[in-house]
Design a protein around this motif. Structure first.
Motif, PDB file in Angstrom:
ATOM      1  N   VAL A   1      41.136  14.457  34.388  1.00  0.00           N
ATOM      2  CA  VAL A   1      41.758  13.550  35.345  1.00  0.00           C
ATOM      3  C   VAL A   1      40.685  13.084  36.320  1.00  0.00           C
ATOM      4  CG1 VAL A   1      43.509  13.278  37.122  1.00  0.00           C
ATOM      5  CG2 VAL A   1      43.959  14.739  35.142  1.00  0.00           C
ATOM      6  N   ASP A   2      40.448  11.794  36.355  1.00  0.00           N
ATOM      7  CA  ASP A   2      39.459  11.206  37.253  1.00  0.00           C
ATOM      8  C   ASP A   2      40.173  10.714  38.510  1.00  0.00           C
ATOM      9  OD1 ASP A   2      37.453   9.891  38.554  1.00  0.00           O
ATOM     10  OD2 ASP A   2      36.957   8.516  36.912  1.00  0.00           O
ATOM     11  N   LEU A   3      40.142  11.516  39.555  1.00  0.00           N
ATOM     12  CA  LEU A   3      40.848  11.163  40.776  1.00  0.00           C
ATOM     13  C   LEU A   3      40.320   9.869  41.392  1.00  0.00           C
ATOM     14  CD1 LEU A   3      41.350  14.616  42.546  1.00  0.00           C
ATOM     15  CD2 LEU A   3      42.963  13.341  41.129  1.00  0.00           C
ATOM     16  N   ASP A   4      39.028   9.636  41.276  1.00  0.00           N
ATOM     17  CA  ASP A   4      38.447   8.431  41.876  1.00  0.00           C
ATOM     18  C   ASP A   4      38.992   7.157  41.238  1.00  0.00           C
ATOM     19  OD1 ASP A   4      36.882   9.881  43.649  1.00  0.00           O
ATOM     20  OD2 ASP A   4      35.217  10.048  42.230  1.00  0.00           O
ATOM     21  N   ALA A   5      39.421   7.244  39.985  1.00  0.00           N
ATOM     22  CA  ALA A   5      39.891   6.054  39.265  1.00  0.00           C
ATOM     23  C   ALA A   5      41.409   5.976  39.174  1.00  0.00           C
ATOM     24  CB  ALA A   5      39.302   6.038  37.857  1.00  0.00           C
ATOM     25  N   THR A   6      42.104   6.948  39.756  1.00  0.00           N
ATOM     26  CA  THR A   6      43.561   7.013  39.620  1.00  0.00           C
ATOM     27  C   THR A   6      44.241   6.240  40.737  1.00  0.00           C
ATOM     28  OG1 THR A   6      43.419   9.169  38.530  1.00  0.00           O
ATOM     29  CG2 THR A   6      45.543   8.548  39.466  1.00  0.00           C
ATOM     30  N   VAL A   7      45.031   5.242  40.348  1.00  0.00           N
ATOM     31  CA  VAL A   7      45.724   4.356  41.288  1.00  0.00           C
ATOM     32  C   VAL A   7      47.205   4.332  40.939  1.00  0.00           C
ATOM     33  CG1 VAL A   7      45.901   1.984  42.164  1.00  0.00           C
ATOM     34  CG2 VAL A   7      43.666   2.935  41.562  1.00  0.00           C
ATOM     35  N   GLY A   8      48.060   4.218  41.938  1.00  0.00           N
ATOM     36  CA  GLY A   8      49.497   4.089  41.721  1.00  0.00           C
ATOM     37  C   GLY A   8      50.091   3.075  42.679  1.00  0.00           C
ATOM     38  N   TYR A   9      51.384   2.791  42.480  1.00  0.00           N
ATOM     39  CA  TYR A   9      52.078   1.801  43.307  1.00  0.00           C
ATOM     40  C   TYR A   9      53.424   2.370  43.742  1.00  0.00           C
ATOM     41  CZ  TYR A   9      48.525  -1.219  41.355  1.00  0.00           C
ATOM     42  OH  TYR A   9      47.312  -1.757  40.985  1.00  0.00           O
ATOM     43  N   VAL A  10      53.629   2.425  45.044  1.00  0.00           N
ATOM     44  CA  VAL A  10      54.903   2.884  45.589  1.00  0.00           C
ATOM     45  C   VAL A  10      55.680   1.654  46.049  1.00  0.00           C
ATOM     46  CG1 VAL A  10      56.070   4.308  47.292  1.00  0.00           C
ATOM     47  CG2 VAL A  10      53.923   5.097  46.266  1.00  0.00           C
ATOM     48  N   HIS A  11      56.851   1.458  45.455  1.00  0.00           N
ATOM     49  CA  HIS A  11      57.671   0.282  45.716  1.00  0.00           C
ATOM     50  C   HIS A  11      58.714   0.607  46.776  1.00  0.00           C
ATOM     51  CE1 HIS A  11      55.848  -0.104  41.765  1.00  0.00           C
ATOM     52  NE2 HIS A  11      55.992  -1.412  41.866  1.00  0.00           N
ATOM     53  N   ILE A  12      58.805  -0.231  47.790  1.00  0.00           N
ATOM     54  CA  ILE A  12      59.755  -0.029  48.876  1.00  0.00           C
ATOM     55  C   ILE A  12      61.029  -0.784  48.528  1.00  0.00           C
ATOM     56  CG2 ILE A  12      60.087  -0.135  51.369  1.00  0.00           C
ATOM     57  CD1 ILE A  12      57.575   1.417  50.449  1.00  0.00           C
ATOM     58  N   LEU A  13      62.159  -0.063  48.501  1.00  0.00           N
ATOM     59  CA  LEU A  13      63.444  -0.637  48.132  1.00  0.00           C
ATOM     60  C   LEU A  13      64.479  -0.338  49.207  1.00  0.00           C
ATOM     61  CD1 LEU A  13      63.315   0.629  44.463  1.00  0.00           C
ATOM     62  CD2 LEU A  13      62.995  -1.744  45.168  1.00  0.00           C
ATOM     63  N   ARG A  14      65.563  -1.076  49.179  1.00  0.00           N
ATOM     64  CA  ARG A  14      66.592  -0.888  50.191  1.00  0.00           C
ATOM     65  C   ARG A  14      67.549   0.226  49.787  1.00  0.00           C
ATOM     66  NH1 ARG A  14      71.143  -5.035  52.170  1.00  0.00           N
ATOM     67  NH2 ARG A  14      71.831  -4.536  50.068  1.00  0.00           N
ATOM     68  N   ARG A  15      67.831   1.112  50.709  1.00  0.00           N
ATOM     69  CA  ARG A  15      68.674   2.283  50.434  1.00  0.00           C
ATOM     70  C   ARG A  15      70.069   1.889  49.972  1.00  0.00           C
ATOM     71  NH1 ARG A  15      72.035   5.137  49.223  1.00  0.00           N
ATOM     72  NH2 ARG A  15      72.603   7.222  49.942  1.00  0.00           N
ATOM     73  N   SER A  16      70.645   0.847  50.543  1.00  0.00           N
ATOM     74  CA  SER A  16      72.037   0.517  50.226  1.00  0.00           C
ATOM     75  C   SER A  16      72.211  -0.065  48.827  1.00  0.00           C
ATOM     76  CB  SER A  16      72.606  -0.451  51.272  1.00  0.00           C
ATOM     77  OG  SER A  16      71.819  -1.633  51.332  1.00  0.00           O
ATOM     78  N   ASP A  17      71.127  -0.348  48.119  1.00  0.00           N
ATOM     79  CA  ASP A  17      71.240  -0.772  46.724  1.00  0.00           C
ATOM     80  C   ASP A  17      71.432   0.418  45.779  1.00  0.00           C
ATOM     81  OD1 ASP A  17      71.093  -3.528  47.025  1.00  0.00           O
ATOM     82  OD2 ASP A  17      68.910  -3.540  47.019  1.00  0.00           O
ATOM     83  N   PHE A  18      71.367   1.636  46.320  1.00  0.00           N
ATOM     84  CA  PHE A  18      71.425   2.844  45.496  1.00  0.00           C
ATOM     85  C   PHE A  18      72.690   3.646  45.767  1.00  0.00           C
ATOM     86  CE2 PHE A  18      67.095   1.600  45.288  1.00  0.00           C
ATOM     87  CZ  PHE A  18      66.590   2.112  44.103  1.00  0.00           C
ATOM     88  N   SER A  19      73.127   4.333  44.733  1.00  0.00           N
ATOM     89  CA  SER A  19      74.239   5.272  44.850  1.00  0.00           C
ATOM     90  C   SER A  19      73.705   6.693  44.729  1.00  0.00           C
ATOM     91  CB  SER A  19      75.264   5.020  43.734  1.00  0.00           C
ATOM     92  OG  SER A  19      75.771   3.717  43.793  1.00  0.00           O
ATOM     93  N   GLU A  20      74.327   7.589  45.465  1.00  0.00           N
ATOM     94  CA  GLU A  20      73.972   9.004  45.345  1.00  0.00           C
ATOM     95  C   GLU A  20      74.855   9.614  44.255  1.00  0.00           C
ATOM     96  OE1 GLU A  20      74.464  12.265  48.540  1.00  0.00           O
ATOM     97  OE2 GLU A  20      72.430  11.474  48.801  1.00  0.00           O
TER      98      GLU A  20
END
Length: 232
Positions: A167-186
């Motif tokens: 695992v090459d930490l220097d090359a590891t990239v991710g994307y965190v998507h911000i979404l609205r809570r009320s679009d989800f059901s628990e």
């Protein structure tokens, strides 16, 4: 029918035909436009657009902004510190979805455990109220991973190959998507069929069952991961 009435009748028929053709063309144009911006129109009506505008106003002119938003692309931001600021500022009005890919539209997918071995419920978009697990998943989803609570509090995250150079930490990239809570059901779900354990219960989870457009997306790097990261 007299010739004058016949001329008038034909003229009226042509007018009706033209009006009908115009109506159909207008409907097609409306339908095509709605199909292109339907998600944006829906979110504008139910308040999602206002929240997106708040995030753009608060962060769009900051040094964290990677690219400006467009019709087809949400605001792009960079850095775990920005993610922490967004979580603190918007609280329970937002949730987080992590992916190795930058997604401008998030479609429901089949959740599973053990890398596809055990299907888990109906196709859905999964999210979390806090960003730590989505942050971890955004960068290491395709590796063999684990996470568990620490006795002193918080979580410890493990990735196979972290100690062998796989695992090459220097090359590891991710994307965190911000979404609205009320679009989800628990939802409360049973264990996936056939899962051998040892887990016997699971807490409620947040799931959405329709495509979603992110309010913003934060690019993150493994070198900035703020939690304990150990070999598995």
């Amino acid at each position: 029918m007299s010739s004058a009435k016949l001329v008038a009748h034909r003229a009226l028929a042509r007018l009706r035909g033209a009006l009908s053709q115009f109506s159909r063309a207008t409907h097609r144009e409306y339908r095509d436009t709605a199909a292109k911006v339907g998600l944006r129109t829906r979110t504008a009506e139910d308040g999602d657009f206002a929240l997106a505008e708040r995030i753009r106003r608060d962060f769009g002119d900051s040094g964290a902004a990677a690219t400006a938003p467009t019709v087809d692309r949400p605001l792009m931001l960079k850095g775990v510190d920005v993610l922490q600021q967004i979580a603190a500022r918007y609280g329970d009005s937002i949730v987080f979805h992590g992916s190795p890919l930058l997604l401008t539209r998030i479609e429901p997918r089949q959740p599973s455990w053990k890398r596809g071995l055990y299907p888990d419920g109906d196709p859905a978009v999964c999210a979390d109220k806090t960003f730590d697990i989505p942050l971890f998943m955004s960068m290491f989803k395709h590796h063999e991973i684990a996470y568990e609570p620490r006795t002193e509090g918080g979580m410890v995250y493990r990735v196979k190959g972290l100690d062998t150079g796989e695992v090459d930490l220097d090359a590891t990239v991710g994307y965190v998507h911000i979404l609205r809570r009320s679009d989800f059901s628990e939802v409360e779900l049973p264990l996936p069929q056939g899962y051998p354990g040892p887990l016997t219960t699971r807490p409620p989870e947040l799931r959405a069952f329709a495509p979603l457009q992110p309010l913003a997306v934060v690019e993150v790097r493994a070198t900035d991961f703020p939690f304990p990261l150990l070999p598995k």
